[in-house]
Motif scaffolding. Structure first.
Motif, PDB file in Angstrom:
ATOM      1  N   VAL A 133       0.897 -11.124  -6.172  1.00 50.11           N
ATOM      2  CA  VAL A 133      -0.143 -10.827  -5.181  1.00 50.11           C
ATOM      3  C   VAL A 133       0.190 -11.520  -3.862  1.00 50.11           C
ATOM      4  O   VAL A 133       0.090 -10.919  -2.790  1.00 50.11           O
ATOM      5  N   TYR A 170      -1.252  -8.647  -1.075  1.00 50.13           N
ATOM      6  CA  TYR A 170      -2.411  -7.835  -1.443  1.00 50.13           C
ATOM      7  C   TYR A 170      -3.711  -8.551  -1.097  1.00 50.13           C
ATOM      8  O   TYR A 170      -3.816  -9.767  -1.219  1.00 50.13           O
ATOM      9  N   GLN A 216      -8.239  -8.121  -1.336  1.00 50.25           N
ATOM     10  CA  GLN A 216      -9.279  -7.521  -2.167  1.00 50.25           C
ATOM     11  C   GLN A 216      -9.459  -6.051  -1.817  1.00 50.25           C
ATOM     12  O   GLN A 216      -9.675  -5.214  -2.685  1.00 50.25           O
ATOM     13  N   ASP A 274      -7.156  -4.011  -0.848  1.00 47.67           N
ATOM     14  CA  ASP A 274      -6.071  -3.266  -1.496  1.00 47.67           C
ATOM     15  C   ASP A 274      -6.413  -2.974  -2.959  1.00 47.67           C
ATOM     16  O   ASP A 274      -6.189  -1.858  -3.441  1.00 47.67           O
ATOM     17  N   PHE A 275      -6.933  -3.963  -3.660  1.00 42.50           N
ATOM     18  CA  PHE A 275      -7.299  -3.769  -5.060  1.00 42.50           C
ATOM     19  C   PHE A 275      -8.441  -2.761  -5.193  1.00 42.50           C
ATOM     20  O   PHE A 275      -8.426  -1.917  -6.095  1.00 42.50           O
ATOM     21  N   ASP A 276      -9.408  -2.850  -4.303  1.00 43.91           N
ATOM     22  CA  ASP A 276     -10.506  -1.882  -4.319  1.00 43.91           C
ATOM     23  C   ASP A 276      -9.969  -0.471  -4.115  1.00 43.91           C
ATOM     24  O   ASP A 276     -10.391   0.464  -4.802  1.00 43.91           O
ATOM     25  N   MET A 304      -6.952   0.602  -4.830  1.00 44.52           N
ATOM     26  CA  MET A 304      -6.210   0.990  -6.022  1.00 44.52           C
ATOM     27  C   MET A 304      -7.175   1.456  -7.122  1.00 44.52           C
ATOM     28  O   MET A 304      -6.896   2.443  -7.823  1.00 44.52           O
ATOM     29  N   LEU A 305      -8.269   0.753  -7.273  1.00 45.34           N
ATOM     30  CA  LEU A 305      -9.235   1.092  -8.316  1.00 45.34           C
ATOM     31  C   LEU A 305      -9.947   2.401  -8.035  1.00 45.34           C
ATOM     32  O   LEU A 305     -10.327   3.128  -8.958  1.00 45.34           O
TER      33      LEU A 305
END
Length: 47
Positions: A29, A34, A36, A38-40, A42-43
């Motif tokens: 990470v 990355y 947060q 980016d993770f949102d 992706m999800l």
């Protein structure tokens, strides 16, 4: 080795590898930068 000792050993190994995995994920990470957001993304991306 008793059943209790076997369970304790399994827990120690699980905790050890969980820590190693967390360290590796944090490293990636950080290297990739990355966030947060980016993770949102992706999800919530349509597959």
């Amino acid at each position: 080795m008793s059943e209790k000792e076997t369970l304790e050993l399994k827990k120690l190994l699980t905790d050890y590898y969980a820590d190693k995995l967390e360290d590796e994920v944090n490293k990636v990470v950080s290297e990739k930068g990355y966030t947060q957001r980016d993770f949102d993304n992706m999800l919530n991306a349509d597959s």
